[in-house]
Design an enzyme around this catalytic site. Structure first.
Site, PDB file in Angstrom:
ATOM      1  N   ASP A 184       4.109  -3.325   6.915  1.00 29.25           N
ATOM      2  CA  ASP A 184       2.813  -3.320   7.585  1.00 29.25           C
ATOM      3  C   ASP A 184       2.859  -4.159   8.863  1.00 29.25           C
ATOM      4  O   ASP A 184       1.829  -4.584   9.355  1.00 29.25           O
ATOM      5  CB  ASP A 184       1.740  -3.873   6.645  1.00 29.25           C
ATOM      6  CG  ASP A 184       2.082  -5.285   6.167  1.00 29.25           C
ATOM      7  OD1 ASP A 184       3.150  -5.795   6.551  1.00 29.25           O
ATOM      8  OD2 ASP A 184       1.280  -5.872   5.432  1.00 29.25           O
ATOM      9  N   ASN A 185       4.047  -4.430   9.391  1.00 30.66           N
ATOM     10  CA  ASN A 185       4.088  -5.233  10.622  1.00 30.66           C
ATOM     11  C   ASN A 185       5.222  -4.762  11.515  1.00 30.66           C
ATOM     12  O   ASN A 185       6.201  -4.170  11.040  1.00 30.66           O
ATOM     13  CB  ASN A 185       4.243  -6.723  10.288  1.00 30.66           C
ATOM     14  CG  ASN A 185       5.563  -7.026   9.624  1.00 30.66           C
ATOM     15  OD1 ASN A 185       6.592  -7.146  10.282  1.00 30.66           O
ATOM     16  ND2 ASN A 185       5.571  -7.111   8.309  1.00 30.66           N
ATOM     17  N   CYS A 229     -10.976 -16.571  13.520  1.00 30.52           N
ATOM     18  CA  CYS A 229     -11.191 -15.367  12.708  1.00 30.52           C
ATOM     19  C   CYS A 229     -10.370 -15.523  11.435  1.00 30.52           C
ATOM     20  O   CYS A 229     -10.178 -16.635  10.962  1.00 30.52           O
ATOM     21  CB  CYS A 229     -10.841 -14.101  13.483  1.00 30.52           C
ATOM     22  SG  CYS A 229      -9.100 -13.992  13.925  1.00 30.52           S
ATOM     23  N   GLY A 258       0.807  -1.213   0.000  1.00 32.17           N
ATOM     24  CA  GLY A 258       0.000   0.000   0.000  1.00 32.17           C
ATOM     25  C   GLY A 258       0.841   1.264   0.000  1.00 32.17           C
ATOM     26  O   GLY A 258       0.601   2.181  -0.784  1.00 32.17           O
ATOM     27  N   SER A 278      -7.236  -8.832  -3.282  1.00 33.18           N
ATOM     28  CA  SER A 278      -7.612  -7.864  -2.238  1.00 33.18           C
ATOM     29  C   SER A 278      -6.555  -6.780  -2.062  1.00 33.18           C
ATOM     30  O   SER A 278      -6.765  -5.834  -1.316  1.00 33.18           O
ATOM     31  CB  SER A 278      -7.834  -8.590  -0.906  1.00 33.18           C
ATOM     32  OG  SER A 278      -6.616  -9.158  -0.461  1.00 33.18           O
ATOM     33  N   ASN A 279      -5.404  -6.885  -2.736  1.00 31.60           N
ATOM     34  CA  ASN A 279      -4.389  -5.830  -2.680  1.00 31.60           C
ATOM     35  C   ASN A 279      -4.769  -4.642  -3.568  1.00 31.60           C
ATOM     36  O   ASN A 279      -4.328  -3.513  -3.340  1.00 31.60           O
ATOM     37  CB  ASN A 279      -3.030  -6.339  -3.192  1.00 31.60           C
ATOM     38  CG  ASN A 279      -2.444  -7.474  -2.372  1.00 31.60           C
ATOM     39  OD1 ASN A 279      -1.690  -8.272  -2.895  1.00 31.60           O
ATOM     40  ND2 ASN A 279      -2.792  -7.566  -1.098  1.00 31.60           N
ATOM     41  N   LEU A 280      -5.557  -4.912  -4.621  1.00 29.16           N
ATOM     42  CA  LEU A 280      -5.716  -3.924  -5.693  1.00 29.16           C
ATOM     43  C   LEU A 280      -6.518  -2.701  -5.252  1.00 29.16           C
ATOM     44  O   LEU A 280      -6.459  -1.659  -5.891  1.00 29.16           O
ATOM     45  CB  LEU A 280      -6.382  -4.575  -6.909  1.00 29.16           C
ATOM     46  CG  LEU A 280      -5.648  -5.805  -7.473  1.00 29.16           C
ATOM     47  CD1 LEU A 280      -6.386  -6.339  -8.688  1.00 29.16           C
ATOM     48  CD2 LEU A 280      -4.209  -5.490  -7.824  1.00 29.16           C
ATOM     49  N   GLN A 281      -7.245  -2.812  -4.145  1.00 32.44           N
ATOM     50  CA  GLN A 281      -8.036  -1.704  -3.618  1.00 32.44           C
ATOM     51  C   GLN A 281      -7.141  -0.532  -3.212  1.00 32.44           C
ATOM     52  O   GLN A 281      -7.579   0.599  -3.082  1.00 32.44           O
ATOM     53  CB  GLN A 281      -8.869  -2.253  -2.443  1.00 32.44           C
ATOM     54  CG  GLN A 281      -9.492  -1.265  -1.491  1.00 32.44           C
ATOM     55  CD  GLN A 281      -8.731  -1.234  -0.172  1.00 32.44           C
ATOM     56  OE1 GLN A 281      -7.574  -1.650  -0.092  1.00 32.44           O
ATOM     57  NE2 GLN A 281      -9.390  -0.728   0.877  1.00 32.44           N
ATOM     58  N   CYS A 302      -3.915  -4.155   9.128  1.00 34.74           N
ATOM     59  CA  CYS A 302      -4.895  -3.675   8.147  1.00 34.74           C
ATOM     60  C   CYS A 302      -5.791  -4.819   7.686  1.00 34.74           C
ATOM     61  O   CYS A 302      -6.967  -4.622   7.402  1.00 34.74           O
ATOM     62  CB  CYS A 302      -4.192  -3.052   6.952  1.00 34.74           C
ATOM     63  SG  CYS A 302      -3.476  -1.443   7.308  1.00 34.74           S
ATOM     64  N   ASP A 340      10.505  -7.133  -1.374  1.00 37.02           N
ATOM     65  CA  ASP A 340       9.198  -7.751  -1.106  1.00 37.02           C
ATOM     66  C   ASP A 340       9.310  -9.225  -1.474  1.00 37.02           C
ATOM     67  O   ASP A 340      10.152  -9.611  -2.283  1.00 37.02           O
ATOM     68  CB  ASP A 340       8.079  -7.088  -1.918  1.00 37.02           C
ATOM     69  CG  ASP A 340       6.727  -7.240  -1.232  1.00 37.02           C
ATOM     70  OD1 ASP A 340       6.141  -6.222  -0.825  1.00 37.02           O
ATOM     71  OD2 ASP A 340       6.247  -8.392  -1.088  1.00 37.02           O
TER      72      ASP A 340
END
Ligand SMILES: [Zn+2]
Length: 384
Positions: A137-138, A342, A48, A76-79, A195, A69
């Site tokens: 992101d972590n 979850c 992101g 779901s990454n493309l948003q 996220c 990376d």
């Protein structure tokens, strides 16, 4: 890194044409554009934050852009991860972003580091660059990047995002505080959701990543005031920026007066990400499968949101979204073993802690959530 006394690279005629709007700025000009061309910037994470900041750095003409990376592009990454397109889904993020950046600006060199950044490789990679931009992101990678930058004496352009809020700063232990001056130790696992667990507005990393790109260019140019010693806080819902002054902590464990950290650590262990085999509060997907196959009378409680169950669900479960748990805890059986699940195992652990406080016992949380279930037990359950 370019030695400090070596001459700046020249600009070709196509580069002079391309960077015309920079050359017009007195603060950039031809010399500044040559400094940008000489710049070597490492972008940690092609997600992101990494997407917009790498795009802007490439467009601006940063001569060498390294990208770290190891993930694949998921739908779901493309948003929000705008460097990647639909055609790249299923392929590696590194291949996707290298192709995109090279197409955007063939005058820049993109160096792929398709690796999981850890204590064994971080210093050697960081050493090759002038500026490190943290798009992770972590917490494990964030502490790793911070410590590697302090030890290698590099500026660390920091950004983080969650839901509708973002933060940015520039950590440079030579002239100001580092990330550990602000947060000496990581939070206990599960306290701060990711996220993936809590959601993020798609445009938010665009705002924060663009701020990181701006700060990176200013560092290369030596222009303006950077965010050294300041934490910028952004609230997209309120559309408000706030600022916090940050001070260097003389007791900081890595950049303070008597540092206790002199080399990289095991950051997954530090952040409590590594699974503990002896921890009976968690159950693995395989263990759960064995108990269900043996016919044990246990209740599987899924605490995810309804839209997530529409994507992927267990064969048999009781659905109690985490936010409704305080009101609906009474629906849970008291006499039977309860396994909470979850997406990745963070919310289910919070549910477990809440229920324990309410006097429930015989509770376990599914480690890795339905994602682990899909990977290890039933691949027909879609991952998201
Ligand atoms: Zn520090």
């Amino acid at each position: 890194m370019r030695p400090a006394d070596s001459p700046l690279p020249e600009l070709s005629v196509p580069e002079l044409r391309r960077y015309g709007r920079h050359l017009t700025l007195p603060e950039v000009g031809e010399e500044g554009q040559r400094k940008i061309k000489a710049g070597r910037v490492l972008v940690v994470g092609a997600g992101g934050l990494g997407s917009p900041l790498a795009l802007y750095l490439a467009a601006a003409g940063v001569g060498t852009i390294g990208v770290v990376d190891f993930d694949d592009v998921e739908e779901s990454n493309l948003q929000r991860q705008i460097a990647h397109g639909t055609a790249a889904v299923g392929g590696s993020k590194i291949a996707s972003i290298v192709a995109r950046l090279t197409d955007l600006n063939p005058h820049v060199v993109v160096v792929p580091h398709e690796a999981y950044l850890d204590r064994t490789n971080a210093l050697a990679i960081v050493r090759e660059y002038d500026v490190i931009v943290d798009g992770t992101d972590n917490f494990a990678t964030r502490y790793l990047v911070n410590d590697a930058c302090v030890l290698e004496r590099k500026p660390n352009v920091y950004g983080s995002i969650l839901r509708f809020e973002g933060q940015a700063s520039v950590f440079d232990a030579r002239v100001g505080p580092c990330y550990r001056c602000l947060f000496p130790e990581p939070p206990p696992p599960g306290v701060v959701p990711s996220c993936a667990e809590a959601g993020v507005l798609g445009v938010l990393p665009g705002v924060i990543g663009s701020i990181q790109a701006t700060e990176t260019l200013k560092i290369l140019l030596g222009a303006g005031d950077t965010l050294v010693g300041r934490l910028l806080l952004y609230d997209a819902l309120e559309m408000r920026f706030r600022e916090m002054r940050l001070k260097k902590d003389p007791l900081c464990p890595i950049c303070g007066e008597h540092p206790s950290i002199h080399e990289l650590q095991d950051y997954e262990e530090l952040c409590g990400v590594k699974p503990h085999a002896a921890d009976a509060l968690e159950i693995t997907a395989r263990q759960l499968a064995e108990r269900l196959t043996s016919g044990e009378d246990l209740v599987l409680v899924d605490v995810r949101e309804p839209h997530e169950l529409a994507i992927a669900h267990f064969a048999s479960y009781l659905h109690v979204p985490l936010r409704t748990l305080p009101a609906r805890a009474g629906e849970l059986p008291r006499g039977k073993p309860v396994v909470l699940a979850c997406h990745h195992g963070v919310r289910s652990m919070r549910a477990l802690e809440f229920l324990r406080e309410q006097g429930f016992s015989n509770l376990q949380s599914l480690a890795g959530g339905i994602d682990a279930w899909s990977r290890e037990v039933d691949s027909s359950v879609p991952r998201y």
